[in-house]
Design a protein around this motif. Structure first.
Motif, PDB file in Angstrom:
ATOM      1  N   GLU A 303       0.825  -1.210   0.000  1.00 45.43           N
ATOM      2  CA  GLU A 303       0.000   0.000   0.000  1.00 45.43           C
ATOM      3  C   GLU A 303       0.857   1.257   0.000  1.00 45.43           C
ATOM      4  OE1 GLU A 303      -4.049   1.691   2.157  1.00 45.43           O
ATOM      5  OE2 GLU A 303      -2.992  -0.022   3.024  1.00 45.43           O
ATOM      6  N   GLY A 304       1.903   1.278   0.828  1.00 45.00           N
ATOM      7  CA  GLY A 304       2.761   2.448   0.874  1.00 45.00           C
ATOM      8  C   GLY A 304       3.577   2.634  -0.387  1.00 45.00           C
ATOM      9  N   LEU A 305       4.101   1.543  -0.945  1.00 43.54           N
ATOM     10  CA  LEU A 305       4.977   1.650  -2.112  1.00 43.54           C
ATOM     11  C   LEU A 305       4.226   1.960  -3.396  1.00 43.54           C
ATOM     12  CD1 LEU A 305       7.660  -1.174  -1.709  1.00 43.54           C
ATOM     13  CD2 LEU A 305       7.742   1.203  -0.951  1.00 43.54           C
ATOM     14  N   PHE A 306       2.984   1.491  -3.517  1.00 42.38           N
ATOM     15  CA  PHE A 306       2.273   1.626  -4.784  1.00 42.38           C
ATOM     16  C   PHE A 306       1.057   2.552  -4.705  1.00 42.38           C
ATOM     17  CE2 PHE A 306       4.690  -2.258  -5.225  1.00 42.38           C
ATOM     18  CZ  PHE A 306       5.183  -2.172  -6.520  1.00 42.38           C
ATOM     19  N   THR A 561      14.594  -6.162  19.665  1.00 43.36           N
ATOM     20  CA  THR A 561      15.010  -5.270  18.580  1.00 43.36           C
ATOM     21  C   THR A 561      13.811  -4.494  18.047  1.00 43.36           C
ATOM     22  OG1 THR A 561      16.889  -6.662  17.974  1.00 43.36           O
ATOM     23  CG2 THR A 561      15.997  -5.236  16.256  1.00 43.36           C
ATOM     24  N   VAL A 562      14.034  -3.236  17.737  1.00 40.95           N
ATOM     25  CA  VAL A 562      12.983  -2.355  17.217  1.00 40.95           C
ATOM     26  C   VAL A 562      12.837  -2.571  15.715  1.00 40.95           C
ATOM     27  CG1 VAL A 562      12.364   0.063  16.793  1.00 40.95           C
ATOM     28  CG2 VAL A 562      13.323  -0.626  19.004  1.00 40.95           C
ATOM     29  N   TRP A 563      11.578  -2.641  15.250  1.00 39.70           N
ATOM     30  CA  TRP A 563      11.271  -2.712  13.820  1.00 39.70           C
ATOM     31  C   TRP A 563      10.455  -1.476  13.452  1.00 39.70           C
ATOM     32  CZ3 TRP A 563      12.218  -6.972  10.351  1.00 39.70           C
ATOM     33  CH2 TRP A 563      13.009  -7.982  10.916  1.00 39.70           C
ATOM     34  N   PRO A 564      11.037  -0.573  12.644  1.00 40.09           N
ATOM     35  CA  PRO A 564      10.309   0.656  12.287  1.00 40.09           C
ATOM     36  C   PRO A 564       8.992   0.422  11.559  1.00 40.09           C
ATOM     37  CG  PRO A 564      12.654   0.963  11.927  1.00 40.09           C
ATOM     38  CD  PRO A 564      12.458  -0.499  12.245  1.00 40.09           C
ATOM     39  N   TRP A 565       8.863  -0.654  10.776  1.00 41.83           N
ATOM     40  CA  TRP A 565       7.630  -0.823  10.009  1.00 41.83           C
ATOM     41  C   TRP A 565       6.412  -1.000  10.915  1.00 41.83           C
ATOM     42  CZ3 TRP A 565       4.051  -4.824   9.711  1.00 41.83           C
ATOM     43  CH2 TRP A 565       4.414  -6.063  10.243  1.00 41.83           C
ATOM     44  N   GLY A 598      18.164   9.579   3.612  1.00 38.65           N
ATOM     45  CA  GLY A 598      16.922   9.674   2.867  1.00 38.65           C
ATOM     46  C   GLY A 598      16.056   8.443   2.951  1.00 38.65           C
ATOM     47  N   SER A 599      16.390   7.511   3.851  1.00 34.50           N
ATOM     48  CA  SER A 599      15.640   6.257   3.931  1.00 34.50           C
ATOM     49  C   SER A 599      15.479   5.843   5.393  1.00 34.50           C
ATOM     50  CB  SER A 599      16.340   5.159   3.121  1.00 34.50           C
ATOM     51  OG  SER A 599      15.488   4.058   2.886  1.00 34.50           O
ATOM     52  N   VAL A 600      14.907   4.637   5.608  1.00 35.07           N
ATOM     53  CA  VAL A 600      14.623   4.142   6.952  1.00 35.07           C
ATOM     54  C   VAL A 600      15.226   2.748   7.093  1.00 35.07           C
ATOM     55  CG1 VAL A 600      12.838   3.719   8.682  1.00 35.07           C
ATOM     56  CG2 VAL A 600      12.446   5.414   6.881  1.00 35.07           C
ATOM     57  N   SER A 601      15.838   2.498   8.235  1.00 32.32           N
ATOM     58  CA  SER A 601      16.524   1.230   8.465  1.00 32.32           C
ATOM     59  C   SER A 601      15.542   0.090   8.706  1.00 32.32           C
ATOM     60  CB  SER A 601      17.467   1.355   9.663  1.00 32.32           C
ATOM     61  OG  SER A 601      16.745   1.645  10.840  1.00 32.32           O
ATOM     62  N   GLU A 602      16.048  -1.111   8.565  1.00 29.28           N
ATOM     63  CA  GLU A 602      15.256  -2.316   8.829  1.00 29.28           C
ATOM     64  C   GLU A 602      14.938  -2.454  10.316  1.00 29.28           C
ATOM     65  OE1 GLU A 602      15.879  -7.191   8.628  1.00 29.28           O
ATOM     66  OE2 GLU A 602      17.578  -5.811   8.414  1.00 29.28           O
ATOM     67  N   THR A 603      15.937  -2.220  11.161  1.00 27.93           N
ATOM     68  CA  THR A 603      15.800  -2.451  12.597  1.00 27.93           C
ATOM     69  C   THR A 603      16.611  -1.415  13.371  1.00 27.93           C
ATOM     70  OG1 THR A 603      17.611  -4.067  12.423  1.00 27.93           O
ATOM     71  CG2 THR A 603      15.365  -4.939  12.458  1.00 27.93           C
ATOM     72  N   SER A 621       9.917  -0.556   6.108  1.00 29.00           N
ATOM     73  CA  SER A 621      10.055   0.601   6.985  1.00 29.00           C
ATOM     74  C   SER A 621       9.661   1.884   6.260  1.00 29.00           C
ATOM     75  CB  SER A 621      11.493   0.705   7.491  1.00 29.00           C
ATOM     76  OG  SER A 621      11.863  -0.434   8.250  1.00 29.00           O
ATOM     77  N   VAL A 622      10.166   2.058   5.046  1.00 27.29           N
ATOM     78  CA  VAL A 622       9.834   3.249   4.265  1.00 27.29           C
ATOM     79  C   VAL A 622       8.348   3.276   3.941  1.00 27.29           C
ATOM     80  CG1 VAL A 622      10.134   4.337   2.000  1.00 27.29           C
ATOM     81  CG2 VAL A 622      12.139   3.573   3.288  1.00 27.29           C
TER      82      VAL A 622
END
Length: 634
Positions: A303-306, A561-565, A598-603, A621-622
């Motif tokens: 949903e976010g990517l498209f 561990t933190v997951w940004p998504w 300019g991006s977001v990390s995995e964890t 994450s992004v």
């Protein structure tokens, strides 16, 4: 807005940049130019048939000859001896991402040199420009091409086979796999031994390789003049456009992407990096620089990517292709990009199709996919995979240890999910309602789906609420699968974020029901500035840092561990419960300049200050930050 670092920010070797070619290939490195990963390169290419990646051009090492005749190296390397030399990063005045194109500027007194780098979209090709911005007279630029040809996940050494090269008038062909071209070519031919990648050492992986100096480009330039170098794979006889044209085209494409969507510019360009075109159509790279494509990750990020980036047509093509291919997820690799996928992947696929149809009104897609999706779910629940349908309550049982929480060591799974996991059953209830709605959208009706949904939801509501005030993480799990602490109970009340899906999904089983107490516990124990922890710090087995060798990292992967998504489901759950969402995304917005530029990390680490870990550039994450920002911070 552009991302710009000054002299101090340019010195951080933990900040990385990424440029992609839209086919799975990329260029990436640190802002100061220090190669800290085996993956750092000016050109890494992807085989379109197998999706395997090869590292090609490792670096272009720039040295300037000043008008005085003095030579100053503007590049830097770390060596196995422990030395970092030369130290050209000390001369960096700024690093900027402008329309997604990285730009470095070095200053030595009154001499300013600029480098820009871009990839040709849809082609395994990179263009690099060097421009003299200011100087008191002509300056000489020497650019040494440091090469290899190896699997992107490995190393190459001088003791192995020699690197095969063929000289051309303006450069060289390496291993008949890629070509480099530019002005003033001077052939080289020597190994630089012991190039060291500190991030690989920190991950417990081989960290030393040797690089082949294949030759040097040299040009004397006046202020305002440029030197251009190109490198490409594929058809080596078909010369790409000049490097300056590649840079201009990349900027123009970025502006076009921004004008056709209303999303934040930085996140929009970050999202674009994960969408690739393969021989089978659009696909999604789960993360750079080491991940491929996985059905579960792709559909979680869909949903976010498209849909939030104006790419619904590409998304439709992707949904059709991946639904058609999904029948082989468990028996065989899912296409060239991915190995076996997570058990929840088909349920995320149903969710993505449902969101596409709801947001676009594409009833034709609903009509086209309801039959293959129904067949896919029946196959997954009929012994063709790890999920089984319990005829007694209509819920799903996971028969093996892994889900999206899939950390393993030699001792077995770190976070076993055997039994009835809350996230899989929340997705299952959501999928049943979604399938019923897709039938209606297609002009059909299936009362059995509505009945199955009602039964599964009723069972969920009866079984998952735990006396602690939140939901059980897994119910009906064998005690032997949960040997530690609270997890030894038949029903596991460990406080994890998986339960968020029970409120956040559009057809979530807990939608409309009281959530304040559970979300209060989740927010107090799991919420961080960069997303949600995978385990509460008060729980047995909590790991506050995600560091070390592979086993150490896998132990911590879902144990704190933190997951940004997960910020997306948390924001959705808060909104559904009527709780405020103000300020939830502040830390993640700031993170866009901290690690993967300019991006977001995995964890990230569970303990403050929550240093980023894992892949620096993560699709989920992004996508979830972009989606949440569109809804809650317009």
């Amino acid at each position: 807005m552009p991302i710009i670092f000054g002299p101090h920010g340019c010195g951080s070797s933990t900040r990385e940049w990424l440029v992609t070619d839209g086919t799975g290939g990329f260029a990436t490195g640190t802002v100061p130019g220090l190669r800290t990963r085996r993956y750092h390169s000016i050109l890494t290419v992807t085989d379109p048939g197998t999706a395997t990646r090869h590292t090609a051009l490792a670096s272009l090492d720039l040295t300037v000859t000043l008008p005085s005749g003095a030579k100053v190296a503007l590049h830097t390397h770390e060596w196995a001896s422990g030395a970092v030399a030369p130290h050209g990063d000390l001369y960096l005045e700024t690093f900027a991402l402008l329309d997604g194109v990285p730009r470095w500027r070095w200053r030595i007194g009154d001499v300013v040199i600029e480098r820009e780098l871009a990839m040709r979209h849809g082609h395994p090709s990179v263009g690099v420009t060097h421009r003299v911005i200011s100087a008191s007279g002509p300056v000489g630029l020497a650019v040494a091409a440091m090469c290899t040809w190896r699997d992107a996940h490995g190393e190459r050494h001088a003791a192995g086979p020699a690197l095969r090269t063929e000289q051309t008038a303006d450069g060289v062909i390496v291993e008949r796999a890629y070509r480099i071209a530019g002005p003033g070519w001077q052939p080289g031919g020597e190994w630089h031994l012991g190039a060291y990648a500190r991030e690989e050492a920190a991950r417990g992986l081989p960290a030393v390789e040797d690089l082949w100096h294949v030759g040097t480009y040299f040009q004397r330039l006046n202020p305002g003049e440029s030197m251009e170098i190109s490198a490409w794979a594929g058809d080596l006889g078909l010369r790409p456009p000049p490097a300056s044209a590649v840079v201009l085209d990349a900027r123009a494409r970025a502006r076009e992407l921004v004008t056709r969507a209303k999303a934040d510019e930085t996140l929009l360009l970050a999202a674009d990096q994960f969408v690739v075109r393969t021989p089978d159509g659009p696909d999604v790279v789960a993360g750079y620089p080491w991940f491929g494509s996985y059905l579960g990750d792709t559909m979680t990020a869909y949903e976010g990517l498209f849909l939030d980036t104006g790419r619904a047509d590409e998304g439709r093509e992707l949904l059709l292709a991946r639904t058609a291919k999904a029948s082989g997820v468990w028996a065989e690799p899912d296409g060239p990009w991915a190995p076996r996928d997570s058990p929840d992947a088909p349920l995320w696929l149903v969710h993505a199709v449902d969101r596409h149809v709801r947001r676009t009104g594409d009833s034709d897609l609903a009509a086209e996919l309801i039959e293959p999706l129904g067949r896919l779910l029946a196959q997954r629940l009929g012994g063709g995979g790890p999920l089984d349908l319990d005829p007694g309550d209509g819920l799903l049982r996971l028969g093996h240890a892994g889900s999206w929480m899939n950390g393993f060591t030699e001792d077995g799974p770190v976070t076993p999910r055997i039994g009835k996991p809350v996230e899989i059953n929340a997705l299952w209830v959501n999928a049943l309602a979604a399938m019923a709605g897709l039938h209606v959208e297609a002009g059909l009706d299936d009362s059995s789906l509505r009945d199955r949904h009602a039964r599964a939801r009723e069972s969920f509501l009866a079984r998952f609420p735990a006396p602690e005030g939140w939901l059980y993480d897994v119910i009906e799990g064998p005690p032997s699968a949960y040997p530690l602490g609270a997890g030894s109970h038949h029903d596991d009340p460990t406080l994890r974020p998986n339960q968020l899906l029970a409120w956040s999904l559009p057809h979530a089983p807990m939608r409309g029901l009281p959530a304040l107490e559970a979300l209060r516990h989740i927010g107090a124990s799991l919420l961080t500035p960069l997303g949600l922890r995978t385990l509460a710090p008060t729980e047995y087995g909590y790991q506050g840092t995600h560091r070390g060798d592979r086993d150490e990292r896998d132990i911590a992967y879902h144990q704190g561990t933190v997951w940004p998504w997960l910020i997306g489901p948390y924001a959705d759950a808060c909104a559904a419960a009527g709780l405020p969402t103000d300020g939830l995304l502040t830390g993640l917005r700031a993170h866009l300049t901290e690690w993967g530029a300019g991006s977001v990390s995995e964890t990230a680490d569970g303990d403050p200050p929550h240093r980023a870990t894992g892949s620096p550039f993560s699709a989920r994450s992004v996508a979830e930050l972009l989606r949440a920002e569109q809804r809650y911070e317009p």
